[in-house]
Design a protein around this motif. Structure first.
Motif, PDB file in Angstrom:
ATOM      1  N   THR A 104       5.900  -5.452  27.572  1.00  0.00           N
ATOM      2  CA  THR A 104       6.565  -5.905  28.742  1.00  0.00           C
ATOM      3  C   THR A 104       6.563  -7.399  28.332  1.00  0.00           C
ATOM      4  OG1 THR A 104       4.856  -4.678  29.940  1.00  0.00           O
ATOM      5  CG2 THR A 104       5.565  -6.653  31.114  1.00  0.00           C
ATOM      6  N   THR A 105       7.808  -7.569  28.698  1.00  0.00           N
ATOM      7  CA  THR A 105       8.533  -9.095  28.649  1.00  0.00           C
ATOM      8  C   THR A 105       8.734  -9.503  30.192  1.00  0.00           C
ATOM      9  OG1 THR A 105      10.009  -8.090  26.994  1.00  0.00           O
ATOM     10  CG2 THR A 105      10.436 -10.416  27.856  1.00  0.00           C
ATOM     11  N   ARG A 106       8.181 -10.627  30.388  1.00  0.00           N
ATOM     12  CA  ARG A 106       8.254 -11.245  31.579  1.00  0.00           C
ATOM     13  C   ARG A 106       9.095 -12.492  31.652  1.00  0.00           C
ATOM     14  NH1 ARG A 106       2.612 -10.946  32.428  1.00  0.00           N
ATOM     15  NH2 ARG A 106       2.919  -8.651  33.092  1.00  0.00           N
ATOM     16  N   VAL A 107       9.790 -12.819  32.510  1.00  0.00           N
ATOM     17  CA  VAL A 107      10.817 -13.780  32.491  1.00  0.00           C
ATOM     18  C   VAL A 107      10.592 -14.315  33.985  1.00  0.00           C
ATOM     19  CG1 VAL A 107      13.204 -14.471  32.765  1.00  0.00           C
ATOM     20  CG2 VAL A 107      12.650 -12.371  31.418  1.00  0.00           C
ATOM     21  N   ARG A 108      10.279 -15.566  33.826  1.00  0.00           N
ATOM     22  CA  ARG A 108      10.137 -16.327  35.100  1.00  0.00           C
ATOM     23  C   ARG A 108      11.136 -17.306  35.185  1.00  0.00           C
ATOM     24  NH1 ARG A 108       4.843 -16.174  36.678  1.00  0.00           N
ATOM     25  NH2 ARG A 108       3.414 -14.935  35.213  1.00  0.00           N
ATOM     26  N   ILE A 109      11.752 -17.136  36.434  1.00  0.00           N
ATOM     27  CA  ILE A 109      13.015 -18.094  36.888  1.00  0.00           C
ATOM     28  C   ILE A 109      12.656 -18.916  38.032  1.00  0.00           C
ATOM     29  CG2 ILE A 109      15.258 -18.113  36.965  1.00  0.00           C
ATOM     30  CD1 ILE A 109      14.847 -14.774  36.738  1.00  0.00           C
ATOM     31  N   PRO A 110      13.136 -20.172  38.101  1.00  0.00           N
ATOM     32  CA  PRO A 110      13.016 -20.810  39.444  1.00  0.00           C
ATOM     33  C   PRO A 110      13.884 -20.167  40.677  1.00  0.00           C
ATOM     34  CG  PRO A 110      14.146 -22.098  38.096  1.00  0.00           C
ATOM     35  CD  PRO A 110      13.769 -20.892  37.148  1.00  0.00           C
ATOM     36  N   LEU A 111      13.722 -20.312  41.726  1.00  0.00           N
ATOM     37  CA  LEU A 111      14.178 -19.677  43.058  1.00  0.00           C
ATOM     38  C   LEU A 111      15.532 -20.306  42.795  1.00  0.00           C
ATOM     39  CD1 LEU A 111      11.904 -19.250  46.084  1.00  0.00           C
ATOM     40  CD2 LEU A 111      13.211 -17.599  44.779  1.00  0.00           C
ATOM     41  N   THR A 112      15.624 -21.710  42.846  1.00  0.00           N
ATOM     42  CA  THR A 112      16.916 -22.441  42.822  1.00  0.00           C
ATOM     43  C   THR A 112      16.762 -23.629  42.198  1.00  0.00           C
ATOM     44  OG1 THR A 112      18.035 -23.928  44.383  1.00  0.00           O
ATOM     45  CG2 THR A 112      15.839 -23.296  45.077  1.00  0.00           C
ATOM     46  N   LEU A 113      17.636 -24.130  41.739  1.00  0.00           N
ATOM     47  CA  LEU A 113      17.974 -25.509  40.915  1.00  0.00           C
ATOM     48  C   LEU A 113      18.031 -26.765  41.699  1.00  0.00           C
ATOM     49  CD1 LEU A 113      19.765 -24.298  37.630  1.00  0.00           C
ATOM     50  CD2 LEU A 113      17.240 -24.510  37.803  1.00  0.00           C
ATOM     51  N   ALA A 114      18.574 -26.457  43.024  1.00  0.00           N
ATOM     52  CA  ALA A 114      18.921 -27.640  43.440  1.00  0.00           C
ATOM     53  C   ALA A 114      17.681 -28.598  44.190  1.00  0.00           C
ATOM     54  CB  ALA A 114      19.758 -27.307  44.724  1.00  0.00           C
ATOM     55  N   ILE A 115      16.768 -27.528  44.671  1.00  0.00           N
ATOM     56  CA  ILE A 115      15.527 -28.083  45.523  1.00  0.00           C
ATOM     57  C   ILE A 115      14.479 -27.739  44.963  1.00  0.00           C
ATOM     58  CG2 ILE A 115      14.238 -28.399  47.634  1.00  0.00           C
ATOM     59  CD1 ILE A 115      16.901 -28.434  48.882  1.00  0.00           C
ATOM     60  N   ILE A 116      13.473 -28.461  44.246  1.00  0.00           N
ATOM     61  CA  ILE A 116      12.162 -28.074  43.547  1.00  0.00           C
ATOM     62  C   ILE A 116      11.076 -28.715  43.942  1.00  0.00           C
ATOM     63  CG2 ILE A 116      13.419 -27.525  41.615  1.00  0.00           C
ATOM     64  CD1 ILE A 116      12.171 -30.005  40.332  1.00  0.00           C
ATOM     65  N   PRO A 117       9.887 -27.944  44.225  1.00  0.00           N
ATOM     66  CA  PRO A 117       8.531 -28.634  44.674  1.00  0.00           C
ATOM     67  C   PRO A 117       8.129 -29.617  43.228  1.00  0.00           C
ATOM     68  CG  PRO A 117       8.216 -26.445  43.971  1.00  0.00           C
ATOM     69  CD  PRO A 117       9.596 -26.565  44.031  1.00  0.00           C
ATOM     70  N   ALA A 118       7.639 -30.740  43.681  1.00  0.00           N
ATOM     71  CA  ALA A 118       7.480 -31.942  42.673  1.00  0.00           C
ATOM     72  C   ALA A 118       6.193 -32.336  42.982  1.00  0.00           C
ATOM     73  CB  ALA A 118       8.545 -32.633  42.195  1.00  0.00           C
ATOM     74  N   LEU A 119       5.364 -32.902  42.014  1.00  0.00           N
ATOM     75  CA  LEU A 119       4.264 -33.924  42.255  1.00  0.00           C
ATOM     76  C   LEU A 119       4.720 -35.141  41.992  1.00  0.00           C
ATOM     77  CD1 LEU A 119       1.034 -34.078  42.605  1.00  0.00           C
ATOM     78  CD2 LEU A 119       1.034 -34.141  40.003  1.00  0.00           C
ATOM     79  N   VAL A 120       4.472 -36.238  43.056  1.00  0.00           N
ATOM     80  CA  VAL A 120       4.881 -37.570  43.044  1.00  0.00           C
ATOM     81  C   VAL A 120       3.728 -38.270  42.296  1.00  0.00           C
ATOM     82  CG1 VAL A 120       6.216 -39.502  44.212  1.00  0.00           C
ATOM     83  CG2 VAL A 120       6.744 -37.093  44.461  1.00  0.00           C
ATOM     84  N   VAL A 121       4.056 -39.093  41.110  1.00  0.00           N
ATOM     85  CA  VAL A 121       2.964 -39.895  40.624  1.00  0.00           C
ATOM     86  C   VAL A 121       3.422 -41.349  40.674  1.00  0.00           C
ATOM     87  CG1 VAL A 121       1.922 -37.902  39.454  1.00  0.00           C
ATOM     88  CG2 VAL A 121       3.586 -39.747  38.425  1.00  0.00           C
ATOM     89  N   GLY A 122       2.696 -42.312  40.689  1.00  0.00           N
ATOM     90  CA  GLY A 122       3.004 -43.630  40.703  1.00  0.00           C
ATOM     91  C   GLY A 122       2.537 -44.270  39.296  1.00  0.00           C
ATOM     92  N   GLU A 123       3.502 -45.219  38.492  1.00  0.00           N
ATOM     93  CA  GLU A 123       3.230 -45.860  37.648  1.00  0.00           C
ATOM     94  C   GLU A 123       3.854 -47.277  37.679  1.00  0.00           C
ATOM     95  OE1 GLU A 123       1.196 -44.547  34.862  1.00  0.00           O
ATOM     96  OE2 GLU A 123       1.074 -46.505  34.578  1.00  0.00           O
ATOM     97  N   GLY A 124       3.407 -48.217  37.553  1.00  0.00           N
ATOM     98  CA  GLY A 124       3.953 -49.661  37.794  1.00  0.00           C
ATOM     99  C   GLY A 124       4.327 -49.559  39.204  1.00  0.00           C
TER     100      GLY A 124
END
Lengths: 158, 748
Positions: free
Chosen positions: B446-466
């Motif tokens: 079984t080969t499993r390919v994972r693809i993001p739904l879209t490239l334009a808008i993605i969920p992200a974690l925002v972190v702070g540095e400086g």
């Protein structure tokens, strides 16, 4: 004396000052001029890259012309202006000291940059136009925004 | 002229879509020859192409589709039965139609002699006349067959143009008609029915959908992205405002903008079925060619993803399907011998899972033998023996994705012709996806390919540095860990300047974000926030100052002045209008030198030196040095001295719900033991075999981890020591692990 009509499009320049030098960029290459914008610094980028600005949703890289040309840094209380230029399909901001008028150089031929100018400045010039009241340095925007892309090749920030 | 060109362009687009559908229909038809729905659908498609080609004066195309249509109408009316010969003829007709369409696309005319329609027309006419075509195919045509020709003309009646200019090539066609003209129409009903259906179908398709230029859609997505950002700014302002009207209006704007964003993103979504529509044909042709019997099962063809991604996964998916047929499913006799049904099953499954589209390609073939993979990988120099020894089963299977690896012993024209699995992986990863393989020898792969739904808008974690914020794509995020107070000292170790975190028994390399960006070390003394990230096979912990929140971000490209910086994937605009950089996890891993990438680089530098070994260098017996292979070290632990208990003559500690037997390394290698001098004892945990048994080796302290070419000498060889070597300019005992473990009484 009287203006000789040659190719008019390349003779209009948007002018600005950087450390006392009078530069011009062909008007077709300039998109707009803005006051200082909030800027996000890019760690590890070339020294001349001051940061990124949000230009109506587009991310624009700001290049400080003083750093780029190896000129002395701007005083802390002086806010630079953004000259937004189009270069090879991208939009880049040149940080300059002050904005001048749009001038027409019709009739004045551009000459090669004098050979005793600093290398960094000569490298980004298309030529110089000795106008009656000032000497216009004609900037090649493409070369001006071409800063090192590889990190750690120059000194960078310690 | 321009109008014509536009009509032709429309015609081409529509016809290509129809042909994809046709391929699928024909293959299904072969399996269930009596499906009227399929037949009607195929008939309609050909009919449409024929009609338009007549209108546009593509005579050869019209001629071809005309005979095809006649044959189809006969099948539909039950006057002929589907046979392999007919199926073959219809498929070759479709291929020729496609070739003609390509010619039309290039030259705006179908007159190019490079595509010859005559043979296909001849074959179909033979079938129509009840003659055997060239060979094979026992096409038993009913005697009434000529009637179909008379049935065909009413069909053509509503057609815009074909009849006025009777093509000379059609001449042989009408010939049989007079012979049997008295024959009454065998099945008058389906005819009008089909036409009604045809009309309805066309109307609904035309009325309910519009063709839109993709560039326009892309512009829309950009604009909506900006609208969303402006909304975010406005909402932040309005929250601080007393103006109720403003607050209400901005809340409404919030809602509308969100819905608009969703709708616009949907316009770019297309079902994966569009890519799959080609698969039945691919599978059919390949299985015939390879002598396999394969049933194709497809599930979830309505699963949608962004069209740009769809385009990008087309080739990789086709390649994986080809691979399954070529390397996976065995010939029928082999399958029978193995006690499996002669017909293999290839299943394609697509579904949504946590914001990604997962596509599974599973076969019940012979599976992948890890040993064979390992042997081939070694032989082709894809890995070194040493690296291989450190890999688990999953990683070994992953070797098939390495460049330069291809198990096809003979290069067939199906797979193994240059487009290797490494290209598949590269292409999938380029669009932010991943691919992995699980296989059970003898049972399937079984080969499993994972693809993001879209490239334009993605969920992200925002972190702070400086003073700045950075966005980390959620797809790379494994977990968040916060370590405070005492835990900090116990769980974070410094191995020769490289910080590592003990996370549930595993050693996780730590990379301070501050160090990636500037030259900073681990932040803070009191607490550490670690974002555990995964990219390919590399997992590491990114230490950040603060974690803000997760949000949907619009990915924007950054200028070429910054292209050389591997740690940034792009930039985005935050709610307050400021720009934030998006971190590239793979790039950070490479920059910080964690994980597999580094090991490979080291190997390249070392050239052929395969015998480099990573060693854990220890101090025992008051300054003496000893070394263990790093691969044998599971974890490093520290225990309070008074936690050591006795069981019989052996020393043990209670450890992770079990008892860990201890061996004092110094005594085991014949040196005075000095490990008891402090209140803490340092222990190297070595896991013995797969049984989960472990031994704690008590040492004075860990000195370093080094990767060296060991030139061992017999000097110093004694019980527990295999010899000694010069490591970092110091003579170091090489510990005989087996002998040391044996002292603990645990079988190795």
């Amino acid at each position: 004396m009287s203006a000789v009509a040659t190719v008019p499009t390349t003779e209009q320049y948007c002018t600005f000052w950087v450390s006392g030098l009078f530069f011009g960029v062909a008007v077709e290459e300039v998109q707009e001029v803005l006051r200082l914008q909030p800027m996000t610094p890019v760690p590890r980028a070339d020294e001349a890259v001051t940061g990124l600005i949000n230009l109506r949703g587009q991310i624009v890289t700001a290049v400080d012309m003083r750093v780029r040309l190896g000129l002395p840094p701007r005083a802390d209380d002086e806010d630079p202006m953004n000259v937004i230029v189009r270069s090879r399909g991208e939009v880049v901001s040149l940080l300059v000291d002050d904005i001048g008028d749009v001038i027409d150089t019709a009739g004045v031929d551009a000459q090669p940059a004098p050979s005793n100018m600093p290398r960094e400045v000569q490298d980004v010039l298309r030529g110089v136009c000795p106008l009656p009241d000032a000497i216009l340095l004609v900037l090649d925007a493409d070369r001006a925004v071409d800063v090192a892309t590889a990190p750690d090749t120059t000194g960078g920030t310690p | 002229m321009d109008d014509d060109a536009e009509i032709i362009a429309e015609f081409l687009v529509e016809s290509h879509e129809n042909l994809d559908q046709l391929d699928r229909d024909l293959v299904e038809l072969e399996q269930q020859p009596d499906s009227r729905d399929r037949l009607s659908s195929i008939f309609r498609t050909i009919h449409t192409i024929k009609g338009t080609s007549g209108f546009l004066a593509f005579n050869r195309l019209e001629q071809l589709t005309h005979v095809g249509e006649t044959l189809l109408s006969r099948l539909r009316d039950g006057e002929a039965v589907m046979t392999p010969a007919i199926a073959e003829a219809l498929l070759s007709m479709v291929d020729t139609v496609r070739a003609l369409l390509d010619v039309i696309e290039r030259t705006s005319s179908d007159a190019d002699p490079s595509v010859d329609v005559a043979p296909v027309v001849a074959v179909i006419e033979d079938l129509l006349a009840g003659r055997e075509p060239s060979s094979g195919g026992a096409a038993e045509e009913p005697v009434v067959s000529p009637a179909a020709s008379s049935a065909a003309p009413p069909d053509l009646a509503p057609d815009p143009a074909p009849d006025p200019a009777p093509d000379p090539v059609l001449a042989p066609e009408p010939a049989p008609v007079p012979a049997s003209h008295p024959e009454p129409h065998p099945a008058p009903h389906p005819e009008p029915e089909v036409h009604a259906e045809d009309g309805a179908e066309r109307r609904s398709r035309v009325d309910s959908s519009v063709r839109v230029d993709v560039d326009l859609l892309d512009d829309l997505v950009d604009l909506v992205g900006e609208l969303v950002l402006t909304r975010n700014q406005l909402i932040q302002r309005s929250l601080a405002s007393d103006d109720l009207e403003l607050v209400r209006a901005s809340q409404r704007l919030d809602l509308v903008a969100s819905e608009l964003q969703e709708s616009v993103m949907k316009t770019r979504m297309q079902p994966i079925g569009q890519v799959w529509s080609k698969m039945p044909r691919v599978v059919r042709d390949l299985s015939h060619q390879l002598g396999r019997e394969v049933e194709l099962v497809m599930e979830g063809h309505e699963t949608e993803l962004d069209r740009s991604l769809l385009e990008a996964v087309k080739d990789p998916l086709t390649h994986l399907v080809r691979n399954s047929l070529d390397h996976g499913i065995e010939p029928p006799d082999v399958r029978a011998a193995a006690g499996k049904p002669a017909k293999g099953t290839l299943s394609l499954r697509a579904y949504h899972e946590s914001g990604q589209v997962v596509v599974e390609i599973a076969d019940d073939g012979k599976g992948i033998d890890p040993e064979k993979i390992a042997a081939v990988a070694l032989e082709r120099g894809v890995v070194t023996r040493d690296q291989l020894a450190r890999m688990d089963g999953r990683e070994v299977l992953g070797l098939i994705f390495r460049p330069g690896f291809s198990t096809a012993s003979a290069v067939s024209n199906i797979s193994g012709r240059g487009v290797g699995m490494d290209v598949v992986r590269t292409n999938i990863e380029r669009i932010g996806g991943s691919v992995d393989v699980v296989s059970e020898p003898g049972r399937g792969t079984t080969t499993r390919v994972r693809i993001p739904l879209t490239l334009a808008i993605i969920p992200a974690l925002v972190v702070g540095e400086g003073a700045e914020r950075y966005a980390i794509p959620q797809a790379n995020l494994v977990e968040l860990v916060r370590i405070e107070g005492e835990d900090l000292e116990r769980q974070v170790e410094d191995l020769a300047g490289a910080p590592v975190l003990r996370l549930r028994g595993q050693l996780l390399p730590l990379v301070p974000l501050a160090g990636v960006l500037e030259d900073g070390g681990l932040p803070g003394d009191e607490a550490l926030t670690v974002v555990v990230l995964q990219s390919d096979d590399v997992r590491f912990g990114l230490c950040v100052s603060t974690v803000h929140d997760t949000q949907e971000i619009v990915v924007k490209p950054i200028g070429r002045q910054l292209k050389g910086l591997a740690m940034y994937a792009g930039a985005t605009i935050m709610g307050d209008g400021r720009v934030a950089l998006i971190l590239d996890v793979a790039g950070i891993a490479a920059t910080a030198g964690v994980g597999a990438t580094q090991a490979e680089v080291v190997d390249l530098k070392a050239g052929a030196a395969d015998d480099r070994t990573a060693l854990l260098v220890l101090e025992v017996a008051d300054g003496r040095r000893a070394a263990l292979p790093l691969a044998a070290v599971a974890r490093l632990e520290e225990f309070e001295r008074d936690r050591i208990e006795r069981s019989g003559t052996a020393e043990v500690v209670q450890y992770r719900d079990g008892i860990l037997p201890l061996v004092r390394l110094a005594s085991a290698i014949g040196l005075p033991d000095t490990s008891d001098r402090s209140d803490q004892v340092s222990v190297v945990v070595h896991e013995t075999g797969a049984t989960g048994g472990a031994v704690g080796i008590v040492i004075d302290k860990v000195l370093d981890v080094v990767e060296v070419e060991v030139s061992a000498s017999q000097v110093g060889r004694r019980a527990g020591v295999t010899g000694s070597a010069v490591v970092q300019d110091r003579v170091t005992d090489l510990v005989d692990l087996a002998a040391v473990v044996a002292r603990s009484g645990v079988s190795a």
